[in-house]
Scaffold this motif. Structure first.
Motif, PDB file in Angstrom:
ATOM      1  N   VAL A 277     109.266  69.224  -6.184  1.00  0.00           N
ATOM      2  CA  VAL A 277     108.156  69.347  -5.227  1.00  0.00           C
ATOM      3  C   VAL A 277     106.877  68.830  -5.869  1.00  0.00           C
ATOM      4  O   VAL A 277     106.774  68.748  -7.097  1.00  0.00           O
ATOM      5  CB  VAL A 277     107.971  70.804  -4.759  1.00  0.00           C
ATOM      6  CG1 VAL A 277     109.156  71.254  -3.930  1.00  0.00           C
ATOM      7  CG2 VAL A 277     107.788  71.740  -5.945  1.00  0.00           C
ATOM      8  N   ASP A 278     105.892  68.504  -5.038  1.00  0.00           N
ATOM      9  CA  ASP A 278     104.698  67.807  -5.524  1.00  0.00           C
ATOM     10  C   ASP A 278     103.590  68.766  -5.950  1.00  0.00           C
ATOM     11  O   ASP A 278     102.409  68.485  -5.737  1.00  0.00           O
ATOM     12  CB  ASP A 278     104.186  66.825  -4.472  1.00  0.00           C
ATOM     13  CG  ASP A 278     103.812  67.509  -3.172  1.00  0.00           C
ATOM     14  OD1 ASP A 278     104.239  68.667  -2.960  1.00  0.00           O
ATOM     15  OD2 ASP A 278     103.095  66.895  -2.367  1.00  0.00           O
ATOM     16  N   GLY A 279     103.950  69.894  -6.538  1.00  0.00           N
ATOM     17  CA  GLY A 279     102.930  70.806  -7.033  1.00  0.00           C
ATOM     18  C   GLY A 279     103.304  72.257  -6.812  1.00  0.00           C
ATOM     19  O   GLY A 279     104.453  72.592  -6.502  1.00  0.00           O
ATOM     20  N   VAL A 280     102.308  73.119  -6.965  1.00  0.00           N
ATOM     21  CA  VAL A 280     102.479  74.556  -6.774  1.00  0.00           C
ATOM     22  C   VAL A 280     101.977  74.916  -5.375  1.00  0.00           C
ATOM     23  O   VAL A 280     100.881  74.519  -4.980  1.00  0.00           O
ATOM     24  CB  VAL A 280     101.699  75.358  -7.845  1.00  0.00           C
ATOM     25  CG1 VAL A 280     101.868  76.855  -7.623  1.00  0.00           C
ATOM     26  CG2 VAL A 280     102.176  74.963  -9.245  1.00  0.00           C
TER      27      VAL A 280
ATOM     28  N   TYR B 281      98.326  73.893  -3.838  1.00  0.00           N
ATOM     29  CA  TYR B 281      97.111  74.024  -4.631  1.00  0.00           C
ATOM     30  C   TYR B 281      96.892  72.710  -5.388  1.00  0.00           C
ATOM     31  O   TYR B 281      97.815  72.186  -6.007  1.00  0.00           O
ATOM     32  CB  TYR B 281      97.248  75.150  -5.660  1.00  0.00           C
ATOM     33  CG  TYR B 281      97.409  76.535  -5.090  1.00  0.00           C
ATOM     34  CD1 TYR B 281      96.317  77.241  -4.588  1.00  0.00           C
ATOM     35  CD2 TYR B 281      98.653  77.153  -5.084  1.00  0.00           C
ATOM     36  CE1 TYR B 281      96.465  78.529  -4.079  1.00  0.00           C
ATOM     37  CE2 TYR B 281      98.806  78.442  -4.579  1.00  0.00           C
ATOM     38  CZ  TYR B 281      97.718  79.118  -4.079  1.00  0.00           C
ATOM     39  OH  TYR B 281      97.877  80.385  -3.587  1.00  0.00           O
ATOM     40  N   SER B 282      95.669  72.194  -5.355  1.00  0.00           N
ATOM     41  CA  SER B 282      95.371  71.001  -6.150  1.00  0.00           C
ATOM     42  C   SER B 282      94.990  71.379  -7.576  1.00  0.00           C
ATOM     43  O   SER B 282      95.234  70.619  -8.518  1.00  0.00           O
ATOM     44  CB  SER B 282      94.256  70.183  -5.507  1.00  0.00           C
ATOM     45  OG  SER B 282      93.063  70.958  -5.427  1.00  0.00           O
ATOM     46  N   GLU B 283      94.408  72.578  -7.727  1.00  0.00           N
ATOM     47  CA  GLU B 283      94.012  73.040  -9.056  1.00  0.00           C
ATOM     48  C   GLU B 283      93.983  74.565  -9.073  1.00  0.00           C
ATOM     49  O   GLU B 283      93.624  75.214  -8.084  1.00  0.00           O
ATOM     50  CB  GLU B 283      92.636  72.483  -9.430  1.00  0.00           C
ATOM     51  CG  GLU B 283      92.230  72.756 -10.870  1.00  0.00           C
ATOM     52  CD  GLU B 283      90.981  71.986 -11.287  1.00  0.00           C
ATOM     53  OE1 GLU B 283      90.310  72.447 -12.232  1.00  0.00           O
ATOM     54  OE2 GLU B 283      90.691  70.948 -10.672  1.00  0.00           O
ATOM     55  N   LEU B 284      94.383  75.127 -10.216  1.00  0.00           N
ATOM     56  CA  LEU B 284      94.400  76.575 -10.398  1.00  0.00           C
ATOM     57  C   LEU B 284      93.943  76.901 -11.811  1.00  0.00           C
ATOM     58  O   LEU B 284      94.122  76.096 -12.729  1.00  0.00           O
ATOM     59  CB  LEU B 284      95.820  77.129 -10.231  1.00  0.00           C
ATOM     60  CG  LEU B 284      96.425  77.277  -8.838  1.00  0.00           C
ATOM     61  CD1 LEU B 284      97.926  77.452  -8.957  1.00  0.00           C
ATOM     62  CD2 LEU B 284      95.798  78.445  -8.102  1.00  0.00           C
ATOM     63  N   SER B 285      93.383  78.080 -11.989  1.00  0.00           N
ATOM     64  CA  SER B 285      93.162  78.575 -13.341  1.00  0.00           C
ATOM     65  C   SER B 285      94.394  79.388 -13.737  1.00  0.00           C
ATOM     66  O   SER B 285      95.165  79.829 -12.876  1.00  0.00           O
ATOM     67  CB  SER B 285      91.912  79.458 -13.403  1.00  0.00           C
ATOM     68  OG  SER B 285      92.136  80.679 -12.721  1.00  0.00           O
TER      69      SER B 285
ATOM     70  N   VAL C  49     101.996  70.321 -12.595  1.00  0.00           N
ATOM     71  CA  VAL C  49     103.286  70.385 -11.916  1.00  0.00           C
ATOM     72  C   VAL C  49     103.299  69.284 -10.858  1.00  0.00           C
ATOM     73  O   VAL C  49     102.385  69.206 -10.029  1.00  0.00           O
ATOM     74  CB  VAL C  49     103.500  71.763 -11.263  1.00  0.00           C
ATOM     75  CG1 VAL C  49     104.862  71.826 -10.567  1.00  0.00           C
ATOM     76  CG2 VAL C  49     103.379  72.871 -12.307  1.00  0.00           C
ATOM     77  N   PHE C  50     104.318  68.438 -10.887  1.00  0.00           N
ATOM     78  CA  PHE C  50     104.345  67.294  -9.968  1.00  0.00           C
ATOM     79  C   PHE C  50     105.784  66.940  -9.610  1.00  0.00           C
ATOM     80  O   PHE C  50     106.737  67.420 -10.225  1.00  0.00           O
ATOM     81  CB  PHE C  50     103.640  66.086 -10.609  1.00  0.00           C
ATOM     82  CG  PHE C  50     104.418  65.447 -11.733  1.00  0.00           C
ATOM     83  CD1 PHE C  50     105.078  64.245 -11.548  1.00  0.00           C
ATOM     84  CD2 PHE C  50     104.501  66.059 -12.983  1.00  0.00           C
ATOM     85  CE1 PHE C  50     105.799  63.661 -12.580  1.00  0.00           C
ATOM     86  CE2 PHE C  50     105.208  65.472 -14.017  1.00  0.00           C
ATOM     87  CZ  PHE C  50     105.870  64.272 -13.811  1.00  0.00           C
ATOM     88  N   ASP C  51     105.928  66.064  -8.618  1.00  0.00           N
ATOM     89  CA  ASP C  51     107.232  65.606  -8.151  1.00  0.00           C
ATOM     90  C   ASP C  51     107.654  64.394  -8.979  1.00  0.00           C
ATOM     91  O   ASP C  51     107.134  63.294  -8.805  1.00  0.00           O
ATOM     92  CB  ASP C  51     107.151  65.250  -6.667  1.00  0.00           C
ATOM     93  CG  ASP C  51     108.504  64.840  -6.091  1.00  0.00           C
ATOM     94  OD1 ASP C  51     109.489  64.788  -6.853  1.00  0.00           O
ATOM     95  OD2 ASP C  51     108.569  64.568  -4.880  1.00  0.00           O
TER      96      ASP C  51
ATOM     97  N   GLY D  88      99.527  66.176  -8.153  1.00  0.00           N
ATOM     98  CA  GLY D  88     100.259  67.418  -8.388  1.00  0.00           C
ATOM     99  C   GLY D  88      99.282  68.575  -8.419  1.00  0.00           C
ATOM    100  O   GLY D  88      98.205  68.516  -7.833  1.00  0.00           O
ATOM    101  N   THR D  89      99.673  69.653  -9.095  1.00  0.00           N
ATOM    102  CA  THR D  89      98.797  70.819  -9.264  1.00  0.00           C
ATOM    103  C   THR D  89      98.430  70.958 -10.728  1.00  0.00           C
ATOM    104  O   THR D  89      99.317  71.030 -11.584  1.00  0.00           O
ATOM    105  CB  THR D  89      99.483  72.102  -8.778  1.00  0.00           C
ATOM    106  OG1 THR D  89      99.807  71.982  -7.388  1.00  0.00           O
ATOM    107  CG2 THR D  89      98.569  73.303  -8.968  1.00  0.00           C
TER     108      THR D  89
END
Length: 234
Positions: free
Chosen positions: A161-164, A178-182, A211-213, A230-231
């Motif tokens: 999958v393309d992220g979280v 999510y595009s970005e997370l702490s 995290v990316f596809d 990704g994320t």
């Protein structure tokens, strides 16, 4: 380039392609082309690959195999995948070294941190097999630890999958990415990104995770160039 030295984490299951087990030659070739494109940019690449397409240690108890024994079997599976990836990369004209957490000099080098860094500096792709050489540690933990040891700029976790997402996108069509997370947000939201040991290692050492596809063409190339594909956990 946004990153000079990366640690690419691939799951063993990703090598199955559309199969139920084993290694899909088409998927292996696709990954080889993706990695070669990034290598030609001058990026230093280390890789950790799982062994779930062959054997997973956590399945051992259901088979009547002791957990520790099963984990060692899983480590050997990662070496098999590492050898397959090494062969494919060298067939594409790239220089590689396979390093193992368990000594098996006939097929790969033992892991020595300074030697691994020197291989990267010389332009070789380094593949880390057999985990960290101890049971009860996942290949996610191996990826985090090795990335810290070789002073990588980022851990790139290739998935299907393309992220979280807020939920499993394969089950919940309303899930959003999510595009970005702490790291703290990921903890609080109880997001299943990596196992806790791996995640904590990255947090304590300020090592970002993306995290990316991996199965989407050019995704790896775009991420190394700095695109939001990704994320990012940071």
């Amino acid at each position: 380039m946004r990153y000079k030295r990366i640690l690419l984490k691939l799951s063993g299951e990703s090598l199955m392609g559309s199969g139920q087990y084993g290694i899909d030659p088409k998927r292996l070739q696709q990954y080889t082309e993706e990695i070669r494109a990034v290598k030609e940019m001058g990026v230093e690449i280390a890789i950790v690959i799982g062994g779930g397409n062959i054997f997973r240690g956590v399945q051992a108890e259901a088979s009547g195999i002791e957990r520790v024994q099963g984990d060692y079997m899983g480590m050997l599976a990662t070496v098999i995948n590492g050898m397959a990836l090494q062969s494919a990369l060298e067939g594409a004209g790239l220089y590689t070294r396979l390093m193992s957490g368990i000594k098996m000099e006939q097929v790969c080098e033992p892991f020595i941190r300074r030697r691994a860094i020197r291989h990267l500096e010389k332009g070789r792709i380094v593949i880390f097999g057999a985990g960290i050489g101890n049971p009860y540690f996942t290949t996610d933990s191996t990826a985090s630890l090795r990335a810290i040891e070789i002073q990588a700029d980022v851990v790139l976790k290739g998935t299907r999958v393309d992220g979280v997402y807020t939920a499993d996108p394969e089950k919940d069509p309303t899930a959003t990415r999510y595009s970005e997370l702490s790291f703290q947000e990921a903890y609080e939201k109880n997001l299943n990104i990596m196992d806790m040991t791996a995640f904590t290692l990255c947090q304590e050492n300020n090592l970002p995770i993306i995290v990316f596809d991996m199965n989407k063409p050019d995704n790896l190339f775009n991420i190394v160039q700095g695109e939001n594909a990704g994320t990012l956990i940071t």
